[in-house]
Design an enzyme around this catalytic site. Sequence first.
Site, PDB file in Angstrom:
ATOM      1  N   GLU A 117     -11.235   0.980 -30.198  1.00  0.00           N
ATOM      2  CA  GLU A 117     -11.795   1.054 -31.555  1.00  0.00           C
ATOM      3  C   GLU A 117     -13.288   1.374 -31.518  1.00  0.00           C
ATOM      4  OE1 GLU A 117      -9.290  -1.732 -34.485  1.00  0.00           O
ATOM      5  OE2 GLU A 117      -9.965  -2.799 -32.702  1.00  0.00           O
ATOM      6  N   GLU A 139      -2.426  -4.464 -29.920  1.00  0.00           N
ATOM      7  CA  GLU A 139      -2.475  -5.731 -30.665  1.00  0.00           C
ATOM      8  C   GLU A 139      -1.127  -6.149 -31.238  1.00  0.00           C
ATOM      9  OE1 GLU A 139      -6.728  -4.143 -30.890  1.00  0.00           O
ATOM     10  OE2 GLU A 139      -4.704  -3.327 -30.878  1.00  0.00           O
TER      11      GLU A 139
END
Length: 716
Positions: A117, A139
Amino acid sequence: MSAIRYDLGSDQILTLTIDMPGQSANTMNGAFREALTETVARVKGDLDDLRGIIITSAKKTFFAGGDLKELHKVTRDDAQVFENMVNGLKADMRALETCGKPVVAAINGSALGGGLEIALACHHRVALNDDKLQLGLPEVTLGLLPGGGGTQRLPRMIGLEAAFPYLMEGKKVNPAAALKAGIVDELVDTPEDLITRARAFIEANPSCQQPWDQKGFKVPGGGPQHPAMAQKLAIAPAMLKQKTKGCYPAPERILSAVVEGAQVDFDNGSLIETRYFAELVIGQVAKNMTGTFWFQLNAIKAGGSRPEGIEKETFRKVGVLGAGMMGAGIAYSTATRDIEVVLKDVSVENAEKGKSYSDKLLAKKVSRGRMTEEQKAEILGRIKATDSADDLDGCDLVIEAVFEDSDLKAKVTQEAEPRLTPNGIFASNTSTIPITQLADASNAPENFIGLHFFSPVDKMQLVEIIVGKNTSDDTLARAFDYVQQIGKIPIVVNDSRGFFTSRVFGTFVNEGICMLGEGIHPASIENAGVLSGMPVGPLAISDEVSLTLMRHIRDQSKKDTEAAGNTWRPHPAEAVIDQMLDQHARKGKAAGAGFYEYPANGKKYLWPELETQFVDAGKARSVALQDLKDRILFIQAIETVRCLEEGVLRTIEDANVGSIFGIGYAPWTGGAIQFINQYGVRAFTERARELAQQHGERFAPPQLLLDQAEANTPFA
């Protein structure tokens, strides 16, 4: 010492090197957030003197992602504070992204989760071309979503449909695949080249703006309103529900965050993401999955169950007795880890057939470009197919994987043991017969141990290590080393009939078969299995195992139990199995007929005669789905507690990890013991009592469970 080194060169290019003090990997913890805020403030002050920014790492990995210890502690009461913290972190990332100067990620190692990210928030990404590096947003595998902008940037970068596998399945790729997917922009061969290419990009692009910050931006492939995409999104929730069975909220929240976020500007999309992220973080499923798949699994991998003070061993030559499905799988898993394998069966023909299993698996890898023909030949060259025990000479470990028969296992033990190296280990792959009983045939019971693999061995990650009465700590430690050497997950249990996994697995299949004997419709039973989170229904898995083998194991267990002077207690499922075998000759999938029909060129379906043979229409209509789901999950959890109570299980970690990876216990629960903890020990005990009154003493809470309920203390 700051977690981010700030180096502004004379060429006006700023290098930000992430280097978390006291950690082997960079994580998004409080120290990083504080350092990032300070760094952003400093960048704003130096902006007029900057030509560009390079973000890199001083660690072997680029960035490991969020701090799971921190996330695991967040409660519902902390939700607003947590949201504010996440939005603050993202605002700092956004400040760098919108500063007007080119920002380049120099990715020198794996970038997973928050690490990727950070890279996505840069204008350009240069990665080291190393197949060992992984890039992805995993995740979802812990019940979470990428909360650092991943659900907003990746779809805007490569399109919604292309982004879904990374977001909703946790797909990870090497740098070459990431380049092809458009996740990174350049690959280089050396760490030095990373900085060189990053500087070159800054030189060529004096000002930068993300595509989604430019006027007229459109999502690649079309946004949610695009007719083609809208048509696909209309059926996406139903397809997702079919996969998750409603047990996993994370993929559903990811879909919502992506679709809703793509219909507004980036900053509002980011706020939407944070709301869904916070909801998952405080939710029970994420707590369950993070606790088991991260903390408990890592504790096992770190050697928590391995005896201390014993030097680690590297195995060089392993014998495998029996070239059937299990033996062939063990041989493959061992040979692929640079270990010489002797695969022995009663004939060379049988042994070669077992070796061909490895040939097929390796050929598939070659066809997919994941291996060369030379590498395949090298691995196959390590497997010697033979019918001669003499070829076992010099093995430091021999694993028997022959038929589940005590006499046969004793015979092969005595034949192979003399060929072992001094202090070599003999292991049994038995799934039910006590190791202490099998060790009676051994001349060195201290070197005898159980290594229970699961089928198919090449796919199943778990190995259950069973310690017999006379097994030494030295043997256990070295067996643990072998399991880790071949890349499997070891759990350690003490001896008993069926050990841990087979005992608990048996309760699952028996409960499903018992339901059928009670008159419940087979489709309801199978649906209850998958809707509770099990990978398949109990009748389908019974067919896979085969009813013949199930009866054989039962007969062997009954024989051994009665020989020991104990009373055999029949299970209600036994009558159904006997009826299927004796009256209908339906043995299971391998025989082409079991609880299911197996047409040659079609999909399997439940044997229609089950309705006439077993179903009670009145009961089938009145039974509640939740009751069926409870029976399936509770019976396994109760048996797991019994294993703890009897000392078969040594740790809670082994119980939870073993139940998921060995049995397929619903992963959303975090494992059989965590299911009890999250249900509440007192509430679970009361429900178990209800089930015992309705369905029999097998649901009666063990004393250990009663004690935990009395103290209202979770298992830990």
